[in-house]
Motif scaffolding. Sequence first.
Motif, mmCIF file in Angstrom:
data_model
loop_
_atom_site.group_PDB
_atom_site.id
_atom_site.type_symbol
_atom_site.label_atom_id
_atom_site.label_comp_id
_atom_site.label_asym_id
_atom_site.label_seq_id
_atom_site.Cartn_x
_atom_site.Cartn_y
_atom_site.Cartn_z
ATOM 1 N N LEU A 26 0.818 -1.209 0.000
ATOM 2 C CA LEU A 26 0.000 0.000 0.000
ATOM 3 C C LEU A 26 0.849 1.256 0.000
ATOM 4 O O LEU A 26 0.540 2.234 -0.692
ATOM 5 N N GLU A 27 1.937 1.270 0.767
ATOM 6 C CA GLU A 27 2.755 2.467 0.898
ATOM 7 C C GLU A 27 3.337 2.914 -0.436
ATOM 8 O O GLU A 27 3.300 4.098 -0.785
ATOM 9 N N GLN A 28 3.869 1.965 -1.202
ATOM 10 C CA GLN A 28 4.502 2.316 -2.469
ATOM 11 C C GLN A 28 3.523 2.409 -3.631
ATOM 12 O O GLN A 28 3.706 3.201 -4.557
ATOM 13 N N HIS A 29 2.480 1.583 -3.589
ATOM 14 C CA HIS A 29 1.645 1.422 -4.783
ATOM 15 C C HIS A 29 0.179 1.769 -4.556
ATOM 16 O O HIS A 29 -0.667 1.453 -5.389
ATOM 17 N N GLY A 30 -0.112 2.432 -3.439
ATOM 18 C CA GLY A 30 -1.504 2.721 -3.093
ATOM 19 C C GLY A 30 -2.225 3.596 -4.087
ATOM 20 O O GLY A 30 -3.452 3.553 -4.173
ATOM 21 N N LYS A 31 -1.495 4.418 -4.834
ATOM 22 C CA LYS A 31 -2.127 5.331 -5.787
ATOM 23 C C LYS A 31 -2.120 4.795 -7.216
ATOM 24 O O LYS A 31 -2.613 5.460 -8.129
ATOM 25 N N LEU A 32 -1.553 3.617 -7.396
ATOM 26 C CA LEU A 32 -1.437 3.080 -8.755
ATOM 27 C C LEU A 32 -2.727 2.416 -9.224
ATOM 28 O O LEU A 32 -3.518 1.885 -8.429
ATOM 29 N N GLY A 33 -2.910 2.438 -10.516
ATOM 30 C CA GLY A 33 -4.027 1.740 -11.134
ATOM 31 C C GLY A 33 -3.663 1.346 -12.552
ATOM 32 O O GLY A 33 -2.602 1.714 -13.068
ATOM 33 N N VAL A 34 -4.537 0.600 -13.179
ATOM 34 C CA VAL A 34 -4.318 0.128 -14.542
ATOM 35 C C VAL A 34 -5.156 0.965 -15.500
ATOM 36 O O VAL A 34 -6.347 1.184 -15.264
ATOM 37 N N GLN A 119 10.778 -16.247 5.140
ATOM 38 C CA GLN A 119 9.520 -16.692 5.733
ATOM 39 C C GLN A 119 8.898 -17.868 4.981
ATOM 40 O O GLN A 119 7.797 -18.299 5.320
ATOM 41 N N LYS A 120 9.594 -18.350 3.951
ATOM 42 C CA LYS A 120 9.132 -19.516 3.199
ATOM 43 C C LYS A 120 7.713 -19.317 2.671
ATOM 44 O O LYS A 120 6.803 -20.100 2.949
ATOM 45 N N ARG A 121 7.545 -18.245 1.941
ATOM 46 C CA ARG A 121 6.228 -17.956 1.379
ATOM 47 C C ARG A 121 6.400 -17.259 0.042
ATOM 48 O O ARG A 121 7.505 -16.862 -0.340
ATOM 49 N N LEU A 122 5.285 -17.095 -0.660
ATOM 50 C CA LEU A 122 5.284 -16.385 -1.924
ATOM 51 C C LEU A 122 4.760 -14.973 -1.710
ATOM 52 O O LEU A 122 3.799 -14.764 -0.970
ATOM 53 N N ILE A 123 5.400 -14.010 -2.350
ATOM 54 C CA ILE A 123 5.002 -12.607 -2.240
ATOM 55 C C ILE A 123 4.526 -12.125 -3.607
ATOM 56 O O ILE A 123 5.199 -12.334 -4.618
ATOM 57 N N LEU A 124 3.368 -11.469 -3.630
ATOM 58 C CA LEU A 124 2.858 -10.926 -4.883
ATOM 59 C C LEU A 124 3.636 -9.659 -5.239
ATOM 60 O O LEU A 124 3.761 -8.736 -4.431
ATOM 61 N N CYS A 125 4.160 -9.628 -6.446
ATOM 62 C CA CYS A 125 4.933 -8.481 -6.937
ATOM 63 C C CYS A 125 4.291 -7.936 -8.212
ATOM 64 O O CYS A 125 3.486 -8.620 -8.860
ATOM 65 N N ILE A 126 4.656 -6.716 -8.545
ATOM 66 C CA ILE A 126 4.257 -6.118 -9.820
ATOM 67 C C ILE A 126 5.505 -5.586 -10.516
ATOM 68 O O ILE A 126 6.496 -5.259 -9.874
ATOM 69 N N ASP A 127 5.436 -5.524 -11.829
ATOM 70 C CA ASP A 127 6.511 -4.898 -12.591
ATOM 71 C C ASP A 127 6.217 -3.409 -12.654
ATOM 72 O O ASP A 127 5.293 -2.970 -13.348
ATOM 73 N N ARG A 128 7.004 -2.643 -11.929
ATOM 74 C CA ARG A 128 6.732 -1.202 -11.830
ATOM 75 C C ARG A 128 6.901 -0.502 -13.164
ATOM 76 O O ARG A 128 6.392 0.625 -13.350
ATOM 77 N N THR A 129 7.586 -1.125 -14.114
ATOM 78 C CA THR A 129 7.802 -0.471 -15.412
ATOM 79 C C THR A 129 6.685 -0.771 -16.417
ATOM 80 O O THR A 129 6.758 -0.302 -17.552
ATOM 81 N N ALA A 130 5.681 -1.542 -16.018
ATOM 82 C CA ALA A 130 4.580 -1.851 -16.940
ATOM 83 C C ALA A 130 3.935 -0.556 -17.427
ATOM 84 O O ALA A 130 3.580 0.317 -16.618
ATOM 85 N N SER A 131 3.766 -0.429 -18.727
ATOM 86 C CA SER A 131 3.300 0.833 -19.311
ATOM 87 C C SER A 131 1.890 1.202 -18.873
ATOM 88 O O SER A 131 1.531 2.387 -18.842
ATOM 89 N N PHE A 132 1.086 0.213 -18.521
ATOM 90 C CA PHE A 132 -0.308 0.493 -18.175
ATOM 91 C C PHE A 132 -0.524 0.688 -16.677
ATOM 92 O O PHE A 132 -1.656 0.843 -16.218
ATOM 93 N N LEU A 133 0.548 0.691 -15.865
ATOM 94 C CA LEU A 133 0.461 1.006 -14.445
ATOM 95 C C LEU A 133 0.784 2.480 -14.242
ATOM 96 O O LEU A 133 1.918 2.907 -14.469
ATOM 97 N N THR A 134 -0.206 3.264 -13.842
ATOM 98 C CA THR A 134 0.003 4.697 -13.677
ATOM 99 C C THR A 134 -0.673 5.179 -12.400
ATOM 100 O O THR A 134 -1.615 4.545 -11.908
ATOM 101 N N GLY A 136 -3.250 7.054 -10.319
ATOM 102 C CA GLY A 136 -4.614 7.451 -10.627
ATOM 103 C C GLY A 136 -5.210 6.686 -11.794
ATOM 104 O O GLY A 136 -6.151 7.164 -12.440
ATOM 105 N N GLY A 137 -4.679 5.489 -12.068
ATOM 106 C CA GLY A 137 -5.194 4.692 -13.182
ATOM 107 C C GLY A 137 -6.660 4.340 -13.021
ATOM 108 O O GLY A 137 -7.213 4.363 -11.907
ATOM 109 N N ASP A 138 -7.308 4.013 -14.137
ATOM 110 C CA ASP A 138 -8.752 3.779 -14.149
ATOM 111 C C ASP A 138 -9.178 2.659 -13.205
ATOM 112 O O ASP A 138 -10.224 2.741 -12.557
ATOM 113 N N THR A 139 -8.377 1.582 -13.141
ATOM 114 C CA THR A 139 -8.693 0.448 -12.268
ATOM 115 C C THR A 139 -7.652 0.407 -11.157
ATOM 116 O O THR A 139 -6.519 -0.022 -11.382
#
Length: 264
Positions: A26-34, A119-134, A136-139
């Motif tokens: 949330l801290e880094q990506h709370g304002k992002l959308g697709v 912690q022996k677990r999987l963490i959900l990541c996103i590619d921050r360079t994806a062109s459609f991640l902006t 205030g994005g629509d989604t």
Amino acid sequence: MTDTTQAPGQMSGNVLFYNQPEPLNLEQHGKLGVTAVDKPYGFVGTSNLVPLTVTEFAPAALSYPVIFIGETQKQPVAVMGLRAGENFYIEDNGQFRADAYIPAYVRRYPFVFANDDVQKRLILCIDRTASFLTEGGDTPLFVDGQPSDYTKQAMEFCNNFEQERQRTDSFVKLLTDLDLFEVREANFTPRNADGTAGEPQKLAEYFAISEDKLKAMPAEKLAELRDNGALGQIYAHLVSLLGWDRLIALAFTRAAQTPAAANA
């Protein structure tokens, strides 16, 4: 095409397509959308090989040769071009050809799981360079400080993909233990101006399942492969290899459309 018995560097170590994966928070990506962008699958256009899971063999076989690459790993991939850096299935508008199957590996982008070794677990990541991640994005990725429905669906998709990836690893191990792999070549024989056959050209060298080894297996082993569903996937892979002719035809079509590039 380069020797595909060795996995390309971008598939070992760095994750194909992901230039800057970051743990989703949330801290880094709370304002992002697709937001919808031009050329949504443009990021696929520079790769001629895309990973597949075993349950995708049948639908993928209708569009691509399905081969195995890597001496040890034997990663199943869809072949979308004859050379590194080219893809015949991504059109100028950045969309897949309408008749082409879109692999799950592509559909999960820009999300991906990463291993948390501590912690022996999987963490959900996103590619921050994806062109459609902006911003205030629509989604949005988050709503009211919580993952949005879109993000929850992405997480479920990645969970399912991880299960299929593990199933694929088990499938490859089974074939390896049964010694069913062999090295094959994809070749093309051009025609001379007088209509005679020219010198054969090697397009690729890769791993495939040996039909001779398969036929030589004991009946009870074949029955096991049939009952656990592996035999159907094996035949889907073998049928897909007819798709090399389609790739060659697409290469000629692409060359005809861009004669200057073809002669460069």
